[in-house]
Design an enzyme around this catalytic site. Sequence first.
Site, short mmCIF file in Angstrom:
data_model
loop_
_atom_site.label_atom_id
_atom_site.label_comp_id
_atom_site.label_asym_id
_atom_site.label_seq_id
_atom_site.Cartn_x
_atom_site.Cartn_y
_atom_site.Cartn_z
CG ASP A 9 39.39 1.95 45.97
OD1 ASP A 9 38.79 3.00 45.71
OD2 ASP A 9 39.89 1.70 47.08
CG ASP A 11 42.13 6.28 50.09
OD1 ASP A 11 43.30 6.07 50.44
OD2 ASP A 11 41.22 6.56 50.89
N GLY A 46 36.22 4.78 51.10
CA GLY A 46 35.36 4.51 49.94
C GLY A 46 34.05 5.29 49.97
CB SER A 118 38.84 10.53 45.33
OG SER A 118 39.49 11.78 45.50
CG ASN A 120 40.69 15.94 45.49
OD1 ASN A 120 40.80 17.06 44.99
ND2 ASN A 120 40.05 15.74 46.63
CG ASP A 172 41.05 0.30 50.56
OD1 ASP A 172 40.29 0.69 49.66
OD2 ASP A 172 41.39 1.02 51.52
P1 B16 Z 1 37.37 13.32 47.80
P2 B16 Z 1 38.40 5.74 46.90
C1 B16 Z 1 37.59 7.70 48.54
O1 B16 Z 1 38.51 7.20 47.61
C2 B16 Z 1 38.18 7.67 49.94
O2 B16 Z 1 38.40 6.34 50.36
C3 B16 Z 1 37.24 8.34 50.90
O3 B16 Z 1 37.78 8.37 52.20
C4 B16 Z 1 36.95 9.78 50.42
O4 B16 Z 1 36.02 10.43 51.26
C5 B16 Z 1 36.40 9.71 48.99
O5 B16 Z 1 37.34 9.04 48.15
C6 B16 Z 1 36.10 11.08 48.42
O6 B16 Z 1 37.31 11.77 48.21
O7 B16 Z 1 36.98 14.11 49.00
O8 B16 Z 1 38.81 13.49 47.38
O9 B16 Z 1 36.40 13.51 46.66
O10 B16 Z 1 38.69 4.73 47.98
O11 B16 Z 1 37.03 5.59 46.28
O12 B16 Z 1 39.49 5.83 45.87
MG MG Z 2 39.63 2.65 48.83
#
Ligand code: B16
Ligand code: MG
Length: 225
Positions: A9, A11, A46, A118, A120, A172
Site C-alpha cells: 500500500d 499511504d 485506504g 490514490s 496521485n 496500514d
Molecule cells: P487520492 P492508499 C489512499 O491511499 C488514502 O489512504 C486515502 O485516504 C485516499 O482517499 C485515497 O488514497 C485516494 O487518494 O485522492 O489521492 O486519489 O492508502 O490506498 O495508498
Molecule cells: Mg494506506
Amino acid sequence: MMLKAVVFDLDGVITDTAHLHFLAWRTVAQEIGISIDETFNEELKGISRMDSLQRILRYGGKEGAFNEQQRLALAAKKNALYVRSLASLTQDSLLPGIREVLAGIRAANVKTGLASVSLNAPGILQALGIDHAFDFCADASRIARSKPDPEIFLAACAGLNVSPREAIGIEDAAAGIQAINAAGMLSVGIGPGLDEAGIQLHSTRELTWKCLTDFWASRTVLIRN
Ligand code: B16
Ligand code: MG
C-alpha cells in the site's frame, strides 16, 4: 510454495500522507459546515476520493445535500489542496525501513508491486524518488471497487504475473487488510487495531526482509500441518 511478490500500500506504509489528506478534507468539510477530526479520519484510510467524500457527507448528515456535479467539485477542491501540500514531500519522506526492505526484496529476486487507490500515486512515488522501485503499480483509475474489495490487490498480482497465494500484501488500514485477505494473499498490518492481519507490526521499522521471510516460512509450516 515460494514467495514470489510483495505488494505495498502507499499511504501509511511507504509514506505518511494521511495527515495531508486530513488537512485538505477538513478545509473542504468546514466550508460546507461539517467538522471532522483525526479520529474520524481513520475511517478514510485506504478509501477512494469519492467514497471518502460520501463518508464525510454521511458523517455530517448531508448525504443528499449535493448533486453529482457539486460532489465532483468538492472532490476536485480537496484534491487541489492535497496536491499543493504534496510539494512538501522529499526523498526523506519515506517511512523508516522502507528503502531497505525494498532493496532486500529486490536482492532476493522477489517482485514488488503497488496497490494504492490514490490517483496521485505516480506523482508521489516520483517525489519520493522510488518510482523505479516497483515492478508493477496497479492503476487506481481502472479500479471500480474500493478496498475492502480485493480488486486492486488482484490487479497488482495479475500485473506481476503471480498468483495471490504466492504473494504478501502490506497495509496500514483495516479495509486494506480485509482486501489482502479476500484476495487470498498473506497480510502484514502496520500499526494498531489490525487484528485481521496475518502478522501485526508496530511500525515500518520492523518491516525487514528477514521479518517477511520468517513470516512466509511460518505460514508454510502451518499449511503443512
Ligand atoms: P487520492 P492508499 C489512499 O491511499 C488514502 O489512504 C486515502 O485516504 C485516499 O482517499 C485515497 O488514497 C485516494 O487518494 O485522492 O489521492 O486519489 O492508502 O490506498 O495508498
Ligand atoms: Mg494506506
